[in-house]
Design a protein around this motif. Sequence first.
Motif, short mmCIF file in Angstrom:
data_model
loop_
_atom_site.label_atom_id
_atom_site.label_comp_id
_atom_site.label_asym_id
_atom_site.label_seq_id
_atom_site.Cartn_x
_atom_site.Cartn_y
_atom_site.Cartn_z
N ALA A 98 1.41 -1.34 -0.01
CA ALA A 98 -0.18 -0.07 0.05
C ALA A 98 0.50 1.26 0.02
O ALA A 98 0.66 1.99 -0.61
CB ALA A 98 -1.28 -0.43 1.82
N ARG A 99 2.11 0.88 0.59
CA ARG A 99 2.96 2.46 0.81
C ARG A 99 3.22 2.48 -0.69
O ARG A 99 3.32 3.48 -0.78
CB ARG A 99 4.30 2.14 1.86
N LYS A 100 3.70 1.85 -1.22
CA LYS A 100 4.90 1.95 -2.60
C LYS A 100 4.00 2.09 -3.60
O LYS A 100 3.87 3.30 -4.32
CB LYS A 100 4.74 0.51 -2.89
N LEU A 101 2.41 1.97 -3.48
CA LEU A 101 1.38 2.68 -4.34
C LEU A 101 0.81 3.70 -4.04
O LEU A 101 -0.17 4.55 -4.95
CB LEU A 101 0.14 1.23 -4.36
N GLY A 102 1.02 3.95 -2.52
CA GLY A 102 0.35 5.44 -2.19
C GLY A 102 -1.49 5.10 -2.29
O GLY A 102 -1.75 5.44 -2.30
N TYR A 103 -1.50 3.86 -1.45
CA TYR A 103 -2.72 3.47 -1.57
C TYR A 103 -3.93 3.75 -0.75
O TYR A 103 -3.12 3.90 0.62
CB TYR A 103 -2.92 1.94 -1.78
N ARG A 104 -5.12 4.66 -0.54
CA ARG A 104 -6.03 4.58 0.37
C ARG A 104 -7.44 3.84 0.29
O ARG A 104 -7.64 4.61 -1.04
CB ARG A 104 -5.85 6.40 0.39
N PRO A 105 -8.16 3.21 0.67
CA PRO A 105 -9.54 3.07 0.46
C PRO A 105 -10.20 4.15 0.07
O PRO A 105 -9.88 5.41 0.77
CB PRO A 105 -9.42 2.98 2.28
N ASN A 106 -11.70 4.00 -0.51
CA ASN A 106 -11.56 4.73 -1.40
C ASN A 106 -13.19 4.78 -0.43
O ASN A 106 -13.78 3.85 -0.38
CB ASN A 106 -12.02 4.04 -2.42
N ALA A 107 -13.59 5.58 0.59
CA ALA A 107 -14.67 5.87 1.01
C ALA A 107 -15.53 6.19 0.64
O ALA A 107 -16.80 6.32 0.79
CB ALA A 107 -14.76 7.33 1.91
N ILE A 108 -15.83 6.20 -0.71
CA ILE A 108 -17.08 6.51 -1.68
C ILE A 108 -17.44 5.46 -1.50
O ILE A 108 -19.14 4.92 -0.96
CB ILE A 108 -17.43 6.99 -2.52
N ALA A 109 -16.74 4.23 -1.38
CA ALA A 109 -16.69 2.43 -2.04
C ALA A 109 -17.31 1.88 -0.89
O ALA A 109 -18.49 1.66 -0.70
CB ALA A 109 -15.61 1.58 -2.62
N ARG A 110 -16.33 2.55 0.30
CA ARG A 110 -17.15 1.77 1.65
C ARG A 110 -18.54 2.40 2.03
O ARG A 110 -19.21 1.36 2.36
CB ARG A 110 -16.24 2.50 2.50
N THR A 111 -19.05 3.32 1.69
CA THR A 111 -20.12 4.06 2.15
C THR A 111 -21.24 3.54 1.69
O THR A 111 -22.61 3.21 2.21
CB THR A 111 -20.20 5.91 1.60
N LEU A 112 -20.57 3.40 0.05
CA LEU A 112 -21.80 2.23 -0.32
C LEU A 112 -22.20 1.61 -0.57
O LEU A 112 -23.51 1.18 0.26
CB LEU A 112 -21.67 2.32 -1.96
N ILE A 113 -21.60 0.30 0.47
CA ILE A 113 -21.76 -0.49 1.14
C ILE A 113 -21.77 -0.68 2.86
O ILE A 113 -22.57 -1.68 3.34
CB ILE A 113 -21.02 -2.43 1.03
N THR A 114 -20.85 0.17 3.05
CA THR A 114 -21.57 -0.14 4.87
C THR A 114 -22.74 0.63 5.27
O THR A 114 -23.83 0.99 6.36
CB THR A 114 -20.87 0.62 5.43
N ARG A 115 -23.13 1.81 4.15
CA ARG A 115 -24.36 3.08 4.51
C ARG A 115 -23.54 3.40 6.05
O ARG A 115 -24.82 4.05 6.25
CB ARG A 115 -25.72 1.99 5.21
N LYS A 116 -22.49 3.61 5.41
CA LYS A 116 -21.83 4.99 7.14
C LYS A 116 -21.05 5.85 6.18
O LYS A 116 -20.01 5.12 5.77
CB LYS A 116 -21.62 4.00 8.17
#
Lengths: 338, 338
Positions: free
Chosen positions: A43-61
Amino acid sequence: MVKAATSIDVAKLAGVSQSAVSRTYTPGASVAEHTRSKVMDAARKLGYRPNAIARTLITRKSRMIAVVASYLDNQFYPVVIEKLSQRFQEDGYHVLLFIAEARTEADELLMQLMQYHVDGIVLLSATLSSGIAKDCADAGIPVILFNRIAQAGGTVNSVASDNEAGGRMAAKALLAAGHVRIGYIAGMEDSSTNRDREAGFNAELAASGKRVFARTVGHYSFEGAQLAARQMFQAVDAAQRPSAVFVANDHMAIAVMDTLRGELGLRVPQDVAVIGFDNVPQAAWGGYSLSSIEQDAHAMIEATARIMLEQIQNESALAQHVSLSVRLIERGSTGKTP
Amino acid sequence: MVKAATSIDVAKLAGVSQSAVSRTYTPGASVAEHTRSKVMDAARKLGYRPNAIARTLITRKSRMIAVVASYLDNQFYPVVIEKLSQRFQEDGYHVLLFIAEARTEADELLMQLMQYHVDGIVLLSATLSSGIAKDCADAGIPVILFNRIAQAGGTVNSVASDNEAGGRMAAKALLAAGHVRIGYIAGMEDSSTNRDREAGFNAELAASGKRVFARTVGHYSFEGAQLAARQMFQAVDAAQRPSAVFVANDHMAIAVMDTLRGELGLRVPQDVAVIGFDNVPQAAWGGYSLSSIEQDAHAMIEATARIMLEQIQNESALAQHVSLSVRLIERGSTGKTP
DNA sequence: CTGAAAGCGCTTACAG
DNA sequence: CTGAAAGCGCTTACAG
């Protein structure tokens, strides 16, 4: 424009499944320490950050809380917005700020808000129709009225000061100073803050066998307050005009002082004592030294944050109504020497 | 808690495909009028609203713009935030407000912002590291510095006033009034606003063969300005202290006036003339009547909105740097009778 | 103009 | 602890 790395990219580089990546970013999920470190490295190498939008879609939070505000020229609100934002940030929530121009606009705004799946809504000194309030409740979105009282029996929470007690304090202070002709400059006629402040004020006057000597309306605006002051203090004969005035908030009280001193040539407090409400930072400024009924903004914010988190976590929680104590801050405008 | 209706629910009720529902809500998509009305009817019955989160996931446009602010006690910013929000709302964008406490925090905040896929970022009087600026540029997210100048050659836009010209105007006004001992109370030493205002001020003094008589630093805070005023005006002998002072912004200038009058027993403008910068609403208040260099907030906001929309629509647009004119507003604090 | 289908980037049972 | 797979609610080519 570089496409952001996704959990799949990270999974590939780390040689694990996409699920493993997701688990690494989910507190409490079970991932072996070895797996976790491989994921973190990739993740560090790729500069990865979870996409909060995708997370919201599924968690509904969404971890976003909408704050609907207006009248930012009233100095009480900028500070509240700032502190409220910081407070929610501490709990990992972000504030989506909406500015409502007219009062009628709040409904339309709220509908837009719901599309963003905000986790909660704080209405700063704004109201909303019972229809929208019900929509929010149905959707499980907690709503808190800040500095307004909700109608009884509703699904909407509220956090406000004990405005009625504040009104009484103002009257008591002016009566104690020996004033007999006491005026009141009102805010918005249909706001709960104005109603309660005025009710307390009148009740305390009545308890001393007195009643308000003059009353005009400033609508909580600077210009409205200037006009209200002119109307109230135009009498040339001192005995015809109030010797003290309670103004429904500091924002207006400052306009009143300016009008009294600059336009009408009256001295504060010698000719007219003035007392406001809110205790905004500007009340303490040397140019005004305005006595005021202090709202405990800090406590109001804490109560708002507490209720919001409770309601987000427990959807069946009942609506809460918090009323916070106020206190009198005496300064020069009522004759207190600093 | 009632689950919100989705496009599939609407499609079923309307007897059309889910695609048809989506097209009905996509401006410009081809849907027969007959189909559209069936969809609208069904949507109305179900209280359907498209889910903005799902849309963002696929279109990669959230229609949210992040505004990162701090120092809301400086009265210039609340007004800007309010107007900026309204301006973006007109274009169908919503403002996600972030409060940055320390200056170092902006970077961490920005990283969080990127997770929400905001379409653009406005930094109100805050800076960010070049690393983050590059991340935003790489991700195609336009960044605008408001009231700050960006480093040259970067990918970051900026909208600011001609602070250097403003500094010159302040010096010119004080020189024209015959002042010889002129002080300067600085803001944040490393801010572009302070640097440019001071440079213009000094340049104009130099052009008249003069130089600043005294200089202290107020760090753009109220308390800092009180301290700076005490340091500058402690001399008992009038000839030892400035007869005029240029303060780097109004927020500090008001603190300086309070200190001069309340603590040091000096009159404004008779003993000390004061001129500020910003022309915040409070500068016009009767208690201060503060002369100031006016920033054209309206023009700054329009420029910000224009650049933002251009950059969102055209990712390869080059960074823009806007510098807006300022003007002198003379009031009582420099001897102008209102 | 319309529908079936793929896919946006995640989370989360489920089976192993 | 781990991976394959379903699914969140949309948009958008693609084929008809």
